[in-house]
Design a protein around this motif. Structure first.
Motif, PDB file in Angstrom:
ATOM      1  N   PHE A  95       0.817  -1.219   0.000  1.00 32.84           N
ATOM      2  CA  PHE A  95       0.000   0.000   0.000  1.00 32.84           C
ATOM      3  C   PHE A  95       0.847   1.263   0.000  1.00 32.84           C
ATOM      4  O   PHE A  95       1.980   1.281   0.469  1.00 32.84           O
ATOM      5  CB  PHE A  95      -0.943  -0.019   1.202  1.00 32.84           C
ATOM      6  N   ASP A  96       0.238   2.338  -0.511  1.00 34.12           N
ATOM      7  CA  ASP A  96       0.947   3.608  -0.667  1.00 34.12           C
ATOM      8  C   ASP A  96       0.546   4.655   0.367  1.00 34.12           C
ATOM      9  O   ASP A  96       1.254   5.645   0.555  1.00 34.12           O
ATOM     10  CB  ASP A  96       0.687   4.154  -2.070  1.00 34.12           C
ATOM     11  N   ALA A  97      -0.594   4.476   1.014  1.00 29.01           N
ATOM     12  CA  ALA A  97      -1.054   5.412   2.047  1.00 29.01           C
ATOM     13  C   ALA A  97      -2.017   4.678   2.978  1.00 29.01           C
ATOM     14  O   ALA A  97      -2.609   3.657   2.604  1.00 29.01           O
ATOM     15  CB  ALA A  97      -1.738   6.630   1.428  1.00 29.01           C
ATOM     16  N   LEU A  98      -2.168   5.229   4.175  1.00 29.13           N
ATOM     17  CA  LEU A  98      -2.992   4.633   5.225  1.00 29.13           C
ATOM     18  C   LEU A  98      -3.969   5.688   5.725  1.00 29.13           C
ATOM     19  O   LEU A  98      -3.564   6.820   6.011  1.00 29.13           O
ATOM     20  CB  LEU A  98      -2.069   4.175   6.359  1.00 29.13           C
ATOM     21  N   PRO A 129       2.341   8.280   3.464  1.00 28.01           N
ATOM     22  CA  PRO A 129       1.404   9.122   4.200  1.00 28.01           C
ATOM     23  C   PRO A 129       0.481   8.321   5.132  1.00 28.01           C
ATOM     24  O   PRO A 129       0.007   7.240   4.778  1.00 28.01           O
ATOM     25  CB  PRO A 129       0.574   9.793   3.104  1.00 28.01           C
ATOM     26  N   VAL A 130       0.249   8.896   6.314  1.00 20.69           N
ATOM     27  CA  VAL A 130      -0.703   8.351   7.278  1.00 20.69           C
ATOM     28  C   VAL A 130      -1.725   9.447   7.550  1.00 20.69           C
ATOM     29  O   VAL A 130      -1.359  10.573   7.904  1.00 20.69           O
ATOM     30  CB  VAL A 130      -0.004   7.942   8.593  1.00 20.69           C
ATOM     31  N   ALA A 131      -3.022   9.121   7.360  1.00 12.00           N
ATOM     32  CA  ALA A 131      -4.088  10.119   7.500  1.00 12.00           C
ATOM     33  C   ALA A 131      -5.166   9.624   8.457  1.00 12.00           C
ATOM     34  O   ALA A 131      -5.389   8.418   8.590  1.00 12.00           O
ATOM     35  CB  ALA A 131      -4.700  10.422   6.131  1.00 12.00           C
ATOM     36  N   ALA A 132      -5.840  10.572   9.116  1.00 13.48           N
ATOM     37  CA  ALA A 132      -6.931  10.225  10.038  1.00 13.48           C
ATOM     38  C   ALA A 132      -7.832  11.446  10.197  1.00 13.48           C
ATOM     39  O   ALA A 132      -7.363  12.590  10.141  1.00 13.48           O
ATOM     40  CB  ALA A 132      -6.370   9.807  11.392  1.00 13.48           C
ATOM     41  N   VAL A 133      -9.125  11.191  10.427  1.00 12.58           N
ATOM     42  CA  VAL A 133     -10.071  12.294  10.561  1.00 12.58           C
ATOM     43  C   VAL A 133     -10.908  12.164  11.824  1.00 12.58           C
ATOM     44  O   VAL A 133     -11.243  11.059  12.250  1.00 12.58           O
ATOM     45  CB  VAL A 133     -10.979  12.394   9.298  1.00 12.58           C
ATOM     46  N   CYS A 134     -11.221  13.297  12.433  1.00 10.18           N
ATOM     47  CA  CYS A 134     -12.119  13.436  13.587  1.00 10.18           C
ATOM     48  C   CYS A 134     -11.580  12.711  14.821  1.00 10.18           C
ATOM     49  O   CYS A 134     -10.599  13.147  15.412  1.00 10.18           O
ATOM     50  CB  CYS A 134     -13.521  12.989  13.192  1.00 10.18           C
ATOM     51  N   THR A 212       4.527  11.999   5.890  1.00  5.66           N
ATOM     52  CA  THR A 212       3.433  12.965   5.927  1.00  5.66           C
ATOM     53  C   THR A 212       2.333  12.461   6.856  1.00  5.66           C
ATOM     54  O   THR A 212       1.857  11.336   6.715  1.00  5.66           O
ATOM     55  CB  THR A 212       2.868  13.175   4.508  1.00  5.66           C
ATOM     56  N   ILE A 213       1.927  13.316   7.801  1.00 10.90           N
ATOM     57  CA  ILE A 213       0.841  13.009   8.731  1.00 10.90           C
ATOM     58  C   ILE A 213      -0.303  13.974   8.429  1.00 10.90           C
ATOM     59  O   ILE A 213      -0.156  15.189   8.590  1.00 10.90           O
ATOM     60  CB  ILE A 213       1.286  13.173  10.208  1.00 10.90           C
TER      61      ILE A 213
END
Length: 235
Positions: A95-98, A129-134, A212-213
């Protein structure tokens, strides 16, 4: 090659001691999906695998949101047959991003989940990149950089604010206050919109790994998080 994004949903369906149903929050998956689905390949995982519970209140609150309702009707296979996190962990390199979807559920089952933390640490070490919302950014609290320091130490982040939690009368049901803990672990780098429920997306760099966060504060920030994931992937 189409980039691959791993999306993680909660498996937790009860809201603390209240016994009320919870799960992942509909627009925080539906809106990023709208941005991402025709540009990346999506794989969905959760701690338990199988069906990941959608928070019923989010279905009701967004019944007039066309994107959410279309997603509910057409994409049910995405969350009813998720991969188990422990099964996906050995495949992390594919995978390329989470991306972590919010809702109150992650506060209970993803903050300390060993497979989730290993995934985050693997992606960060590979400069993905690692991403998260709320409430999703709770998953970053215990993630470590290779040196053992907190991954998000000194990193600008956002997440569901204390004022927002108070306004929906759920602070007492939470295992901790997300804004407070993000502020503590980052060393005071938590930021939020000028007003509760305002859009806020923060893109930071982990000092040690350079990864990248991407974090979004609340449901209104979900589309922006999806766009930030695309940008981080060079799309």
């Amino acid at each position: 090659m189409t980039p691959k994004v791993l999306v993680v949903l909660t498996s937790h369906d009860k809201l603390g001691s209240t016994g009320n149903p919870t799960g992942w929050y509909l627009p925080e998956f539906a809106h990023p999906h709208e941005v991402l689905h025709d540009k990346v390949s999506l794989t969905i995982a959760s701690p338990n695998g199988g069906e990941a519970p959608v928070e019923p209140s989010s279905v009701k609150d967004y019944e007039s949101d066309e994107i959410c309702q279309k997603f509910l009707k057409e994409q049910k296979a995405l969350w009813t047959n998720t991969h188990k996190l422990t099964d996906i962990l050995p495949r992390a390199g594919e995978f390329d991003a989470l991306f972590y979807v919010g809702g109150h559920g992650p506060m209970f089952d993803l903050t300390n989940n060993p497979a989730s933390l290993a995934l985050i640490q693997t992606f960060a070490a590979a400069n993905k990149p690692v991403a998260a919302v709320c409430h999703g950014p709770c998953v970053l609290l215990n993630a470590k950089a290779p040196s053992g320091a907190p991954l998000i130490s000194g990193v600008g982040v956002t997440g569901f604010s204390n004022a927002e939690e108070d306004s929906i009368h759920l602070s007492a049901a939470m295992p901790f206050m997300l804004e407070t803990e993000l502020g503590r672990v980052t060393g005071g780098k938590y930021v939020k919109a000028a007003e509760p429920w305002g859009e806020m997306v923060v893109v930071g760099k982990a000092a040690e790994t350079g990864s990248t966060i991407i974090t979004g504060q609340n449901p209104k920030s979900a589309t922006g998080v999806g766009k930030a994931i695309l940008k981080a992937l060079g799309l």
